[in-house]
Design a protein around this motif. Structure first.
Motif, PDB file in Angstrom:
ATOM      1  N   PHE A  78      74.228  71.647 -14.973  1.00  0.00           N
ATOM      2  CA  PHE A  78      73.958  72.983 -15.490  1.00  0.00           C
ATOM      3  C   PHE A  78      72.487  73.384 -15.393  1.00  0.00           C
ATOM      4  O   PHE A  78      72.176  74.560 -15.283  1.00  0.00           O
ATOM      5  N   PHE A  79      71.587  72.413 -15.456  1.00  0.00           N
ATOM      6  CA  PHE A  79      70.186  72.792 -15.589  1.00  0.00           C
ATOM      7  C   PHE A  79      69.282  72.286 -14.465  1.00  0.00           C
ATOM      8  O   PHE A  79      68.157  72.741 -14.352  1.00  0.00           O
ATOM      9  N   ASN A  80      69.737  71.324 -13.708  1.00  0.00           N
ATOM     10  CA  ASN A  80      68.844  70.792 -12.679  1.00  0.00           C
ATOM     11  C   ASN A  80      69.636  70.394 -11.437  1.00  0.00           C
ATOM     12  O   ASN A  80      69.615  69.252 -11.005  1.00  0.00           O
ATOM     13  N   TYR A  81      70.337  71.366 -10.873  1.00  0.00           N
ATOM     14  CA  TYR A  81      71.272  71.081  -9.790  1.00  0.00           C
ATOM     15  C   TYR A  81      70.636  71.274  -8.420  1.00  0.00           C
ATOM     16  O   TYR A  81      71.244  71.010  -7.409  1.00  0.00           O
TER      17      TYR A  81
ATOM     18  N   TYR B 198      62.876  60.195  -6.898  1.00  0.00           N
ATOM     19  CA  TYR B 198      63.019  61.641  -7.088  1.00  0.00           C
ATOM     20  C   TYR B 198      61.697  62.363  -6.801  1.00  0.00           C
ATOM     21  O   TYR B 198      61.664  63.352  -6.073  1.00  0.00           O
TER      22      TYR B 198
ATOM     23  N   ARG C 102      75.961  80.192 -17.334  1.00  0.00           N
ATOM     24  CA  ARG C 102      75.666  78.793 -17.032  1.00  0.00           C
ATOM     25  C   ARG C 102      74.865  78.160 -18.154  1.00  0.00           C
ATOM     26  O   ARG C 102      75.134  77.043 -18.573  1.00  0.00           O
ATOM     27  N   LYS C 103      73.868  78.899 -18.638  1.00  0.00           N
ATOM     28  CA  LYS C 103      73.057  78.360 -19.735  1.00  0.00           C
ATOM     29  C   LYS C 103      73.908  78.132 -20.969  1.00  0.00           C
ATOM     30  O   LYS C 103      73.815  77.092 -21.624  1.00  0.00           O
TER      31      LYS C 103
ATOM     32  N   GLY D 207      76.428  75.371 -20.424  1.00  0.00           N
ATOM     33  CA  GLY D 207      75.672  74.126 -20.322  1.00  0.00           C
ATOM     34  C   GLY D 207      75.298  73.584 -21.689  1.00  0.00           C
ATOM     35  O   GLY D 207      75.467  72.386 -21.957  1.00  0.00           O
TER      36      GLY D 207
END
Lengths: 164, 399, 283
Positions: free
Chosen positions: B258-261, C18, C253-254, C257
């Protein structure tokens, strides 16, 4: 002591299972929602049609949600039916025989709808007058905006018709 | 009522016995840590991928003209919650490899590939290759610029095979370039054959696990009776920890969804595929970068690079036969030499992954070359380490 | 404790990886873009390379006359009842691209850019093949026209702004907006069909787009995209619009989420409690 321990563990296990079921419910809800018709399909479910373009005595067919809708501008010799008349002189019906779903033909000389499948007949108002059809042709939900008919939305005229 | 049903089922399916054998009386060693949960995590992610995949499949159109819009418009914008399933599928694919790398790293560190667990390692590695093929074929499906050019360059590799190469690559693509035919066949492989093979090999993998049992932190061989005495049952003891690990993992997973895709959905892939315009940088998804870097690492010779690339994906399969030292030299915990080699290998793998994304010029090219050599160095060092350890074991030099 | 240590090791390894494949690679691969942005100090809404407009106050009435004399053979101005001189198809065939209607152009274009554009279109737009010629007008004439354009211009937003500022060459087909100029004419004029902008925000990001629109040649030398001189307000409005259309479910989405993460937190608590319970007698 031992018994108490078991019940505590069970309680937590059940709470966990219950909470997992809640999550599963959420997932199922999202899945359920994905099967709903897409916005454009829903938008296409509403069709506008200008009634004034139909000449007296003429029949026009409008496609609405994949079904033919007959728009007939009646002349006085076709009889009248107050409760099935849109904008004083039009018959607006779903062109699907109420017997087994065939599409009736408009026979101009007899001024009836005749179903080619089993010979059912409907008068110019769409009321069944002969043969197997159990009830009149269906009237689609509509709304009037001036001379334009909006198929797929319900207006006061339609509601009144349905009550009467 | 409940008991009656259970009895009825038990008479026909022997479910209580099954439960006992699989869950309540299946014992694991006690000296294991949460890394032993990574196996169940791969199954969890696989289930997530299958379920989200089914739902994106319902609106996806495998046609070069329609694919891009069916993903980016229909699924992402029009279908209610369509974007959730797409995000979950994309992030799930990426995270699957993270979990797989951890699972395999665990296996290497604690020597879980050594006798009698060779079949576990081999089937596991085949699963990794199958998962890679699934990810690669799936990555083409959104038909964006990166999808297209990744498929184009990787399929081009087949043309380097002597004699048959040029014809083979056309056969694979069904066209002279990656085109509609390629898309539809990749689609078919992605949704049918490859997942089916993954299921088959997972079954074999798990069956083999039930036969030989889990390894443990110290690599101590244990019989079933020893485990029963000193170990923990799968249900409820191991699973209780597993559930906790799963919850923490899913928290992290959904945070990404949801937040870091963005790491799982390359921006360039939001431009539709254009076979007349190559993007300025082409790179595979992060989980292939290390192997890709081996391909590029031998920057002075295309042939060597290709051989290295193929070898880098085949050589881990032979791990159980490269490293043959006996107990107590199983787990890296008790193998100082191997431990050094392992951490060098991990560092090297990370370096290869990072270098794989950087432009292969100047210093990066040389670093890539060295890192590629170190990659093979690890596997070649194993027989030597084994030899030394065997000597130690023979002379009784066991701690 | 041991378990946490293992977690820490994994977090460090994943973190390094990453960092290497996202920020580091990004900074190396997009170095030339950042350099260009820094070099030209983008976005430069003053268009300082062009210089200011002359300090002459224009006269709108005279501007209208000038407009009819010099501009109206190609451009319409619907707001003042001046129709486009030809239909889009003919216009595209003769000019390569449909000349814009100029009703609102002064509301979203920087004034000094407008002046320099009328003076020398190829220089201001940094697009040599541009079909509008330099008209040879003097400063007073130009400033009069600008005064006239200002008098008709009204502020426009969102889709309307997109259509007027970008819509002659670009479409946004997911919004059912299609370029005014037919694709084949554009291909002839620009060398390729300009991209559809429905989800361009996802592909390029605001940082890049703002700089690119401001000075296309700086970020993509040789591009057929002309500089169009959008002012700051219009650029921001446009960015907001492009973001909305590329990501219509942002709010949902927020919200979803946060619900899912809250749900998982409770799950973590429950599973942890159960694990504690079970393992109490194990160690």
């Amino acid at each position: 002591m031992a018994e108490e321990k078991v019940s505590r563990r069970d309680f937590l296990l059940y709470a966990m299972g219950g909470w997992a079921a809640v999550g599963l419910g959420g997932v199922l809800y999202a899945m359920y929602k994905t099967w709903e018709p897409l916005p454009e399909v829903k938008a296409a479910g509403i069709v506008r049609f200008d009634l004034s373009q139909v000449q007296p005595g003429q029949l026009k067919v409008v496609q609405w949600r994949g079904k033919p809708v007959f728009v007939l501008r009646r002349t006085p010799d076709m009889g009248s039916c107050e409760n099935r008349t849109v904008a004083n002189e039009y018959t607006v019906v779903v062109g699907i025989c109420t017997h087994l779903g065939c599409i009736p033909n408009w026979e101009v000389d007899k001024k009836i709808f005749k179903c080619p499948c089993h010979g059912g007949e409907f008068d110019a108002c769409g009321v069944n007058i002969f043969g197997p059809p159990p009830k009149p042709l269906e009237i689609p939900p509509f709304k009037l905006e001036g001379t334009t008919i909006v198929l797929g939305e319900t207006g006061p005229e339609y509601e009144k018709m349905m009550k009467g | 009522m409940g008991n009656k049903l259970i009895k009825w089922l038990d008479e026909r399916l022997a479910i209580t016995t099954l439960w006992r054998v699989l869950m309540a009386e299946y014992y694991l060693p006690k000296n294991i840590n949460w890394l032993w949960s990574s196996g169940v995590l791969t199954i969890l992610v696989f289930v997530i991928l299958v379920v989200s995949g089914i739902f994106v499949l319902m609106y996806y159109k495998p046609d070069a003209k329609l694919a891009f819009d069916s993903v980016n418009k229909t699924i992402m914008m029009d279908v209610s919650f369509g974007w959730v399933f797409r995000h979950v599928h994309a992030v799930g694919a990426s995270i699957m490899f993270l979990v797989l790398f951890i699972h395999m790293g665990r296996g290497i560190y604690y020597g879980s590939y050594k006798a009698p667990r060779e079949i576990l390692w081999v089937t596991g590695f085949i699963l990794f290759v199958l998962m890679s093929a699934t990810a690669f074929t799936g990555y083409l499906l959104p038909w964006g610029q990166m999808s297209y050019w990744a498929a184009q360059t990787i399929t081009t590799l087949f043309s380097k095979i002597p004699v048959i190469g040029p014809d083979l690559v056309i056969w694979i693509r069904g066209n002279y370039i990656v085109e509609d035919a390629t898309l539809t066949r990749f689609f078919a492989l992605h949704v049918t054959l490859l997942p089916a093979l993954i299921v088959v090999f997972t079954v074999i993998h798990l069956y083999a696990l039930r036969i030989v049992g889990s390894n443990n932190e110290d690599g101590i061989p244990m019989t079933k009776e020893e485990k029963k005495e000193k170990g923990i049952p799968f249900w409820p003891v191991f699973i209780s920890k597993e559930f906790f690990v799963m919850s923490v993992f899913l928290f992290f997973f959904f945070y990404l969804v949801f937040f870091n895709y963005k790491f799982a959905m390359d921006p360039i892939n939001f431009e539709p595929a254009n076979y007349l315009q190559t993007p300025p940088h082409i790179y595979p998804e992060w989980y292939f970068l290390s192997f890709y870097e081996v391909l590029r690492g031998f920057f002075f010779s295309e042939t060597l690079g290709l051989i290295g690339f193929v070898l880098s994906m085949v050589i881990p399969l032979f791990l159980p036969w490269l490293d043959t030292s006996p107990y107590p030299f199983i787990s890296a915990k008790h193998r100082p030499l191997f431990r050094i080699a392992f951490w060098v290998f991990v560092a090297d793998f990370v370096a290869l992954t990072i270098l794989g994304k950087l432009p292969p010029t100047g210093l990066f090219a040389w670093l890539g070359f060295i890192a590629s050599l170190v990659y093979f160095g690890f596997f070649l060092a194993l027989p030597i380490i084994s030899k030394i350890e065997k000597k130690q074991a023979a002379s009784g030099g066991v701690r | 404790m041991k378990e946490l240590k293992i977690l820490l090791v994994i977090v460090v390894i994943v973190g390094i990886t990453y960092w290497g494949i996202e920020p580091l690679a990004h900074s190396i691969m997009h170095k030339h873009i950042e350099e260009a942005i820094e070099k030209y100090n983008l976005p430069d809404y003053k268009f300082s390379d062009l210089g200011p407009a002359p300090a002459i106050s224009g006269d709108a009435a005279q501007g209208k006359k000038n407009f009819q004399m010099f501009c109206a053979s190609c451009h319409g101005l619907k707001a003042d009842g001046i129709p486009a001189p030809m239909d889009p198809k003919t216009a595209a065939a003769s000019f390569g691209v449909v000349p814009p209607d100029l009703s609102n152009v002064a509301s979203f274009t920087a004034e000094n850019f407008l002046y320099h554009f009328i003076k020398d279109p190829a220089r201001a737009s940094e697009f040599k093949k541009i079909s509008m010629p330099a008209m040879g007008l003097d400063d007073k004439q130009i400033m009069d026209i600008i005064a006239y354009l200002k008098s008709t211009a009204k502020k426009i937003h969102g889709a309307e702004l997109f259509k007027e500022a970008c819509g002659r060459c670009h479409g946004a087909k997911y919004q059912k907006i299609y370029a005014d100029t037919p694709a084949d004419a554009l291909k002839k004029y620009l060398g390729k069909v300009p991209p559809d902008l429905s989800i361009i925000m996802k592909a390029k990001g605001e940082h890049y787009l703002v700089a690119f629109i401001n000075k296309p040649q700086a970020l993509l030398p040789g591009t057929s995209m002309p500089r169009v001189g959008l002012n700051e307000e219009a650029t921001e409005d446009l960015m907001k619009y492009l973001d909305e259309i590329s990501d219509p479910h942002k709010e949902q989405r927020k919200k979803v989420g946060l619900i899912v993460l809250a749900y998982m937190l409770v799950m973590i608590g429950l599973t942890y409690a159960w694990k504690k319970k079970i393992w109490r007698n194990i160690h």
